[in-house]
Design a protein around this motif. Structure first.
Motif, short mmCIF file in Angstrom:
data_model
loop_
_atom_site.label_atom_id
_atom_site.label_comp_id
_atom_site.label_asym_id
_atom_site.label_seq_id
_atom_site.Cartn_x
_atom_site.Cartn_y
_atom_site.Cartn_z
N THR A 47 0.82 -1.21 0.00
CA THR A 47 0.00 0.00 0.00
C THR A 47 0.86 1.26 0.00
N ALA A 48 1.89 1.26 0.82
CA ALA A 48 2.77 2.44 0.90
C ALA A 48 3.45 2.72 -0.42
N LEU A 49 3.86 1.69 -1.12
CA LEU A 49 4.53 1.88 -2.41
C LEU A 49 3.59 2.49 -3.44
N HIS A 50 2.31 2.19 -3.36
CA HIS A 50 1.34 2.77 -4.29
C HIS A 50 0.96 4.19 -3.89
N ARG A 51 1.03 4.49 -2.61
CA ARG A 51 0.53 5.78 -2.13
C ARG A 51 1.55 6.91 -2.27
N HIS A 52 2.82 6.62 -2.09
CA HIS A 52 3.83 7.69 -2.03
C HIS A 52 4.55 7.83 -3.36
N ARG A 53 4.42 8.99 -3.98
CA ARG A 53 5.07 9.30 -5.23
C ARG A 53 6.59 9.35 -5.04
N GLY A 54 7.30 8.71 -5.92
CA GLY A 54 8.76 8.78 -5.87
C GLY A 54 9.41 7.73 -5.00
N LEU A 55 8.61 6.96 -4.25
CA LEU A 55 9.18 5.94 -3.38
C LEU A 55 9.72 4.81 -4.25
N ARG A 56 11.03 4.64 -4.25
CA ARG A 56 11.67 3.66 -5.12
C ARG A 56 11.63 2.26 -4.53
N ALA A 57 11.84 2.15 -3.23
CA ALA A 57 11.86 0.82 -2.63
C ALA A 57 11.79 0.93 -1.11
N LEU A 58 11.27 -0.13 -0.50
CA LEU A 58 11.34 -0.34 0.94
C LEU A 58 12.12 -1.63 1.15
N GLU A 59 13.02 -1.63 2.14
CA GLU A 59 13.96 -2.73 2.29
C GLU A 59 14.13 -3.12 3.75
#
Length: 219
Positions: A47-59
């Motif tokens: 969900t966070a990856l779809h919501r935040h513009r420019g977010l390249r990755a969570l690791e």
């Protein structure tokens, strides 16, 4: 002019801080669970990856002693990552198997997945390890200087933010030794341009010029 400039500054700050909510939630996930599977991590950050513009990755980047390297590599391969190994950038600029060191900081979980970045050992480069060392020492979320991701061209810059996940003192029996209890760090990577572009475009339309500087970075 001061009022308009303050408005731009406030909106830029907000845009840069918004994605940190997703990062803090990742660290809360690992703090609340003794073990998070790769599939659970992927579902959690979707969900966070779809919501935040420019977010390249969570690791998720665990602290891996040398003696546990083989078991981590085997676990990733068992998850379906064929050929997963800890890597570093070689003299020719290509990825190669990471050399032995006392402690590894591999990108173990990553969404969306990138085969080039997965397994990269942040401990192999001083510039990439420094933020992790700051997290360990200070116990707070820190951001890197501008960086170029191993999968990006030279003209594209990003920022990585890291938050700490510590083992409880009760688990290890080393109360007070926070640095020794670092279990790993949650990491978030976002491209600077994608995050700030809407604010900059609005300022340009109002006749303002905006320069964004990292005063602590090399010229």
């Amino acid at each position: 002019l001061e009022r308009r400039a303050f408005d731009v500054q406030s909106r830029l700050r907000s845009k840069l801080e918004d994605p940190l909510e997703a990062l803090e939630s990742v660290c809360a996930l690992f703090e609340s669970s003794g073990y998070v599977t790769r599939a659970e991590f992927a579902r959690f950050v979707r969900t966070a990856l779809h919501r935040h513009r420019g977010l390249r990755a969570l690791e998720w980047i665990p602290v891996v002693p040398a003696a546990e390297r083989a078991s981590y590599e085997a676990a990733a391969q068992a998850d379906g990552l064929t050929g997963y190994t800890f890597t570093e950038i070689g003299p020719d600029g290509r990825m190669q198997r990471a050399g032995q060191r006392d402690e590894h900081l591999p990108i173990f979980y990553m969404e969306p997945r990138d085969s080039t970045a997965l397994g990269f050992d942040l401990g192999s480069e001083p510039s990439r390890r420094v933020p992790v060392d700051r997290v360990r020492a200070q116990g707070v979320t820190v951001a890197s200087e501008r960086i170029r991701l191993v999968e990006d061209p030279p003209s594209v810059y990003s920022i990585a933010a890291f938050c700490p996940v510590f083992e409880s003192a009760e688990v290890l029996g080393v109360a007070g030794d926070r640095a020794a209890r670092l279990r790993g760090v949650g990491a978030e990577v976002f491209r600077v341009r994608d995050v700030v572009q809407p604010v900059v475009n609005d300022a340009l339309q109002r006749g303002m010029r905006v320069v964004l500087l990292d005063e602590q970075a090399p010229p």
